[in-house]
Design an enzyme around this catalytic site. Structure first.
Site, PDB file in Angstrom:
ATOM      1  N   GLY A 207       0.771  -0.977   0.097  1.00 20.49           N
ATOM      2  CA  GLY A 207       0.047  -0.152  -0.062  1.00 20.49           C
ATOM      3  C   GLY A 207       0.771   1.287   0.192  1.00 20.49           C
ATOM      4  N   ASN A 208       0.224   2.478   0.309  1.00 18.86           N
ATOM      5  CA  ASN A 208       1.155   3.498   0.413  1.00 18.86           C
ATOM      6  C   ASN A 208       0.577   4.625   1.639  1.00 18.86           C
ATOM      7  OD1 ASN A 208      -0.869   5.342  -1.026  1.00 18.86           O
ATOM      8  ND2 ASN A 208      -0.376   3.962  -2.613  1.00 18.86           N
ATOM      9  N   HIS A 209       0.869   5.912   1.536  1.00 14.19           N
ATOM     10  CA  HIS A 209       0.803   6.577   2.763  1.00 14.19           C
ATOM     11  C   HIS A 209      -0.629   7.426   2.427  1.00 14.19           C
ATOM     12  CE1 HIS A 209       3.929   5.250   4.977  1.00 14.19           C
ATOM     13  NE2 HIS A 209       4.800   5.580   3.800  1.00 14.19           N
TER      14      HIS A 209
END
Ligand code: PMT
Length: 398
Positions: A207-209
């Site tokens: 995933g990412n932020h």
């Protein structure tokens, strides 16, 4: 835009009640007619004499007039008004409005109101953050009311500033936007927001932020101008419900792709703010992947579909496609390249090299680049202000 508009102004018992005097003055200056309805607690903070002097009308606070016993009709007020504004709205009044506890003139007027209602919460940050207040605000939104709060209200990650009443001038601006015909009135806008999660096994994902703040601020800016929004949201903790927002929750890039491609044809504009994972694991393990001592684990990744590029191919001449570019190096050149490759009309460049810009922050710093070659740089601003800037630029092109 507010000229001749009949506004019922509900005032409740908050220290911010003094701001109601400024609000009345600003509304009257715009040509509106204002009728104040005040709760008993509201009168502890501002006097009916001041309010009636400003509005040129007697203030309504009881079911009956104490002078002659005549009946003040909340039903008549509900029919008379073009809109009702409750400012300041305390946690107690918000709770009563959410649950129909009609024990004073203001709440009965609210319940009988036929016109749109705008609510400007005012309380301390802890009361605002309490789950019961948040639940009541959600209920009020789900009934179709408009909550007016500073951008820090629902975007800020800290409590600071939350619960503070929106400034009178900004309330007036939002009412003007509501009543004005904007380029967005009756337009449908698709917005992708948040990260995507790409499953590795039943417990892990790539995933990412992305927090969703930028995309939610865009959705708010659109509905404030009368557009309806299809909000395709990756996994985010944010909530912003509004009668003009249809939210579709997705998890992976493929799910986001399917939703975006199928809904794009019915929209006038698509704004692709999501941080979509470009790759996903080639295999999703059915059981949790076990470690094998200190042996490295190699994961094969395959490319995800590019949503922006797909919409760029699908785009009709009456549609506008806006992308984002999140860069770390050669920012402008990369953004230009994405603009061209994905057939976008406009790209919003933000760089992780700029302090206060990008993921999670309440602020952002952007450069807008149009396919026509036009370029506009903006200073660091709150994400809500940035969203307003982007939407204003889109408004010039639709
Ligand atoms: O959510 P926040 O915490 O508020 O953070 C906001 C943000 C940093 C996520 C936002 O401002 C932002 O920059 N979003 C785009 C992030 C990104 O993935 O950029 P990109 O340069 O990798 O992608 C370019 C464009 O193609 C983007 O519009 C992206 O949505 C789109 N894209 C990318 C890959 C893919 N497979 N499909 C796409 O549609």
């Amino acid at each position: 835009m507010l000229k001749g508009k009949k506004i019922v102004l509900g005032i409740t018992g908050s220290i911010a009640a003094y701001k109601a005097a400024y609000l009345i003055r600003a509304l009257i200056k715009k040509g509106a007619e204002v009728q104040v309805v005040i709760t008993p607690a509201g009168k502890e903070f501002i006097t009916p004499t001041t309010l009636s002097a400003l509005t040129n009308k007697p203030v309504v606070s009881h079911f009956f007039s104490t002078d002659d016993g005549s009946w003040h009709s909340h039903v008549d007020l509900g029919l008379w008004a073009d809109c009702m504004v409750v400012a300041p709205a305390t946690a107690a009044s918000i709770g009563k409005m959410a649950h129909g506890i009609a024990d004073n003139m203001l709440i009965t007027t609210y319940l009988a109101m036929k016109a749109p209602v705008f609510i400007a919460p005012a309380m301390d940050a802890d009361m605002y953050a309490h789950p019961s207040t948040q639940r009541n605000l959600e209920l009020l939104k789900s009934y179709g009311n408009h909550i007016i709060e500073p951008a820090t209200g629902f975007l800020a990650s800290t409590l600071e500033g939350k619960g503070r009443m929106e400034e009178p001038d900004e309330i007036v601006r939002q009412l003007e936007l509501f009543f004005s015909e904007t380029p967005f009135s009756k337009k449908k806008i698709l917005i992708t927001v948040g990260p995507t999660y790409e499953k590795l096994d039943p417990v892990r994902f790539l995933g990412n932020h992305s927090s969703g703040k930028m995309g939610f601020a865009l959705a708010k800016a659109c509905v404030m101008r009368g557009a309806s929004v299809i909000l395709i949201a990756g996994p985010v903790a944010m909530h912003y419900s509004h009668p003009l927002i249809e939210r579709i929750d997705v998890e992976s890039a493929e799910e986001m792709y399917d939703a975006a491609v199928s809904r794009f044809p019915e929209t006038a504009v698509a704004i692709l703010c999501a941080a979509v994972a470009d790759f996903r694991p080639a295999q999703v393990a059915t059981e949790k992947i076990k470690r094998d001592g200190d042996r490295p684990l190699n994961i094969e990744l395959v490319a995800n579909p590019d949503i922006a590029a797909a919409l760029g191919r699908q785009k009709r001449s009456d549609q506008l496609l806006v992308g984002f570019a999140l860069e770390t190096d050669h920012a402008e050149a990369n953004a230009q390249e994405k603009l061209r490759k994905k057939n976008l009309d406009l790209i919003v460049l933000n760089s992780l090299k700029d302090e206060g810009a990008g993921f999670k922050t309440d602020t952002n710093k952007i450069t807008l680049i149009a396919a026509s070659g036009e370029k506009k740089e903006f200073p660091l601003k709150s994400k809500q202000e940035v969203a307003n800037d982007i939407i204003e630029e889109i408004g010039k092109r639709i």
